[in-house]
Design a protein around this motif. Structure first.
Motif, PDB file in Angstrom:
ATOM      1  N   UNK A 189       2.815  -7.383  -1.630  1.00  0.00           N
ATOM      2  CA  UNK A 189       3.785  -8.320  -2.187  1.00  0.00           C
ATOM      3  C   UNK A 189       3.144  -9.699  -2.256  1.00  0.00           C
ATOM      4  N   UNK A 190       3.077 -10.261  -3.464  1.00  0.00           N
ATOM      5  CA  UNK A 190       2.515 -11.596  -3.675  1.00  0.00           C
ATOM      6  C   UNK A 190       3.495 -12.407  -4.500  1.00  0.00           C
ATOM      7  N   UNK A 191       3.475 -13.734  -4.356  1.00  0.00           N
ATOM      8  CA  UNK A 191       4.400 -14.568  -5.139  1.00  0.00           C
ATOM      9  C   UNK A 191       4.222 -14.342  -6.636  1.00  0.00           C
ATOM     10  N   UNK A 192       5.347 -14.171  -7.322  1.00  0.00           N
ATOM     11  CA  UNK A 192       5.322 -14.004  -8.763  1.00  0.00           C
ATOM     12  C   UNK A 192       5.198 -12.572  -9.225  1.00  0.00           C
ATOM     13  N   UNK A 193       4.966 -11.640  -8.301  1.00  0.00           N
ATOM     14  CA  UNK A 193       4.792 -10.238  -8.699  1.00  0.00           C
ATOM     15  C   UNK A 193       6.021  -9.382  -8.391  1.00  0.00           C
ATOM     16  N   UNK A 194       7.095 -10.027  -7.928  1.00  0.00           N
ATOM     17  CA  UNK A 194       8.276  -9.265  -7.519  1.00  0.00           C
ATOM     18  C   UNK A 194       8.900  -8.482  -8.668  1.00  0.00           C
ATOM     19  N   UNK A 195       8.720  -8.965  -9.895  1.00  0.00           N
ATOM     20  CA  UNK A 195       9.366  -8.321 -11.036  1.00  0.00           C
ATOM     21  C   UNK A 195       8.677  -7.032 -11.459  1.00  0.00           C
ATOM     22  N   UNK A 196       7.457  -6.794 -10.999  1.00  0.00           N
ATOM     23  CA  UNK A 196       6.729  -5.604 -11.407  1.00  0.00           C
ATOM     24  C   UNK A 196       7.182  -4.393 -10.581  1.00  0.00           C
ATOM     25  N   UNK A 197       7.027  -3.207 -11.156  1.00  0.00           N
ATOM     26  CA  UNK A 197       7.370  -1.988 -10.446  1.00  0.00           C
ATOM     27  C   UNK A 197       6.465  -1.780  -9.246  1.00  0.00           C
ATOM     28  N   UNK A 198       6.973  -1.046  -8.261  1.00  0.00           N
ATOM     29  CA  UNK A 198       6.213  -0.852  -7.026  1.00  0.00           C
ATOM     30  C   UNK A 198       4.878  -0.148  -7.273  1.00  0.00           C
ATOM     31  N   UNK A 199       4.813   0.680  -8.340  1.00  0.00           N
ATOM     32  CA  UNK A 199       3.557   1.384  -8.604  1.00  0.00           C
ATOM     33  C   UNK A 199       2.444   0.413  -8.988  1.00  0.00           C
ATOM     34  N   UNK A 200       2.782  -0.752  -9.578  1.00  0.00           N
ATOM     35  CA  UNK A 200       1.777  -1.744  -9.930  1.00  0.00           C
ATOM     36  C   UNK A 200       1.322  -2.538  -8.707  1.00  0.00           C
ATOM     37  N   UNK A 201       2.056  -2.434  -7.615  1.00  0.00           N
ATOM     38  CA  UNK A 201       1.759  -3.213  -6.413  1.00  0.00           C
ATOM     39  C   UNK A 201       1.098  -2.375  -5.320  1.00  0.00           C
ATOM     40  N   UNK A 202       0.841  -1.116  -5.618  1.00  0.00           N
ATOM     41  CA  UNK A 202       0.246  -0.221  -4.616  1.00  0.00           C
ATOM     42  C   UNK A 202      -1.261  -0.125  -4.825  1.00  0.00           C
ATOM     43  N   UNK A 203      -2.063  -0.449  -3.802  1.00  0.00           N
ATOM     44  CA  UNK A 203      -3.521  -0.352  -3.953  1.00  0.00           C
ATOM     45  C   UNK A 203      -3.980   1.092  -4.074  1.00  0.00           C
ATOM     46  N   UNK A 204      -5.099   1.276  -4.755  1.00  0.00           N
ATOM     47  CA  UNK A 204      -5.662   2.621  -4.878  1.00  0.00           C
ATOM     48  C   UNK A 204      -6.270   3.081  -3.563  1.00  0.00           C
ATOM     49  N   UNK A 205      -6.900   2.162  -2.855  1.00  0.00           N
ATOM     50  CA  UNK A 205      -7.450   2.458  -1.526  1.00  0.00           C
ATOM     51  C   UNK A 205      -7.251   1.237  -0.646  1.00  0.00           C
ATOM     52  N   UNK A 206      -7.324   1.439   0.658  1.00  0.00           N
ATOM     53  CA  UNK A 206      -7.293   0.328   1.601  1.00  0.00           C
ATOM     54  C   UNK A 206      -8.180   0.686   2.790  1.00  0.00           C
ATOM     55  N   UNK A 207      -8.783  -0.335   3.371  1.00  0.00           N
ATOM     56  CA  UNK A 207      -9.638  -0.130   4.539  1.00  0.00           C
ATOM     57  C   UNK A 207      -9.643  -1.416   5.352  1.00  0.00           C
ATOM     58  N   UNK A 208     -10.069  -1.298   6.597  1.00  0.00           N
ATOM     59  CA  UNK A 208     -10.098  -2.444   7.496  1.00  0.00           C
ATOM     60  C   UNK A 208     -11.543  -2.777   7.809  1.00  0.00           C
ATOM     61  N   UNK A 209     -11.908  -4.043   7.650  1.00  0.00           N
ATOM     62  CA  UNK A 209     -13.265  -4.498   7.909  1.00  0.00           C
ATOM     63  C   UNK A 209     -13.513  -4.760   9.378  1.00  0.00           C
ATOM     64  N   UNK A 210     -14.743  -5.092   9.745  1.00  0.00           N
ATOM     65  CA  UNK A 210     -15.114  -5.282  11.154  1.00  0.00           C
ATOM     66  C   UNK A 210     -14.408  -6.457  11.820  1.00  0.00           C
ATOM     67  N   UNK A 211     -13.958  -7.424  11.037  1.00  0.00           N
ATOM     68  CA  UNK A 211     -13.260  -8.582  11.599  1.00  0.00           C
ATOM     69  C   UNK A 211     -11.748  -8.469  11.467  1.00  0.00           C
ATOM     70  N   UNK A 212     -11.277  -7.289  11.099  1.00  0.00           N
ATOM     71  CA  UNK A 212      -9.841  -7.063  10.993  1.00  0.00           C
ATOM     72  C   UNK A 212      -9.261  -7.376   9.634  1.00  0.00           C
ATOM     73  N   UNK A 213     -10.079  -7.842   8.688  1.00  0.00           N
ATOM     74  CA  UNK A 213      -9.560  -8.090   7.348  1.00  0.00           C
ATOM     75  C   UNK A 213      -9.267  -6.762   6.652  1.00  0.00           C
ATOM     76  N   UNK A 214      -8.307  -6.787   5.726  1.00  0.00           N
ATOM     77  CA  UNK A 214      -7.915  -5.574   5.012  1.00  0.00           C
ATOM     78  C   UNK A 214      -8.435  -5.671   3.579  1.00  0.00           C
TER      79      UNK A 214
END
Length: 213
Positions: free
Chosen positions: A3-28
């Motif tokens: 969820x990001x500002x200005x993207x609320x109007x888009x369908x949830x399928x446009x807001x779903x990442x294809x992949x996700x992972x966590x880096x060594x410093x905890x960043x996603x």
């Protein structure tokens, strides 16, 4: 879903990442199509900090009443990483500021440093397959675990369905229901945390044997 500002109007399928992972410093790290709303927002923000919230919903991989096992929220600041993905894709980086979880074990805040240092459960990549196997091939043995509950088995519910709901290195959680939507969960802890599927098999055998005595 991101969820990001200005993207609320888009369908949830446009807001779903294809992949996700966590880096060594905890960043996603989140992979999106290059034309996704989150990518456009992060690219447009450039050097500005773009607040974002990653909402995760955990759905049980077996059919049970109330299948959502929990939700988690990771909020922070989003930036784009050009050159880190293939053609037509863009990698986004979410720097974690806050995290919280509300699941079968309760609701709690998660410290960003603790999140960065946490290791995946050794069964996480096998849980779906294992729960489905337990449900399909070991239904009678799973049902027998109810004998370990003693007087707690009743709890006002005439049990009809017994389904394995969650599995991790510490134990197995089972949902007992009457088939009409009324249910309760019970967790069966292993004597010690298991480190792999081989140790899990031995722990499950001991649990099934205990239910037979």
């Amino acid at each position: 879903m991101l969820i990001v500002p200005g993207a609320e109007a888009f369908g949830s399928d446009r807001l779903m990442p294809e992949t996700r992972s966590v880096g060594p410093d905890g960043e996603v790290f989140l992979l999106f199509p290059a034309d996704a709303p989150a990518v456009r927002a992060a690219t447009h923000a450039q050097d500005d900090e773009l607040p974002a919230v990653l909402e995760l919903t955990d759905v049980a991989p077996v059919s049970v009443p109330h299948r959502i096992r929990g939700r988690a929220w990771i909020s922070g600041w989003l930036t784009s990483l050009p050159g880190h993905a293939g053609p037509g894709r863009m990698m986004l980086r979410l720097e974690v500021g806050e995290a919280s979880v509300d699941d079968l074990w309760g609701a709690a805040k998660v410290d960003p440093e603790a999140f960065a240092q946490a290791a995946p459960d050794p069964l996480v990549s096998h849980e779906t397959e294992l729960l489905q196997h337990l449900h399909a091939a070991h239904g009678p043995q799973v049902r027998e675990l109810g004998t370990l509950l003693g007087d707690r088995a009743a709890q006002g519910t005439a049990v009809r369905d017994v389904v394995p709901l969650a599995l991790d290195r510490f134990g197995l959680r089972i949902r007992f229901s009457d088939g009409a939507g009324h249910c309760f969960d019970t967790r069966f802890d292993f004597p010690e945390p298991v480190r792999d599927v081989s140790e899990l098999r031995r722990a499950m055998h001991r649990l099934f044997e205990a239910a037979q005595h």
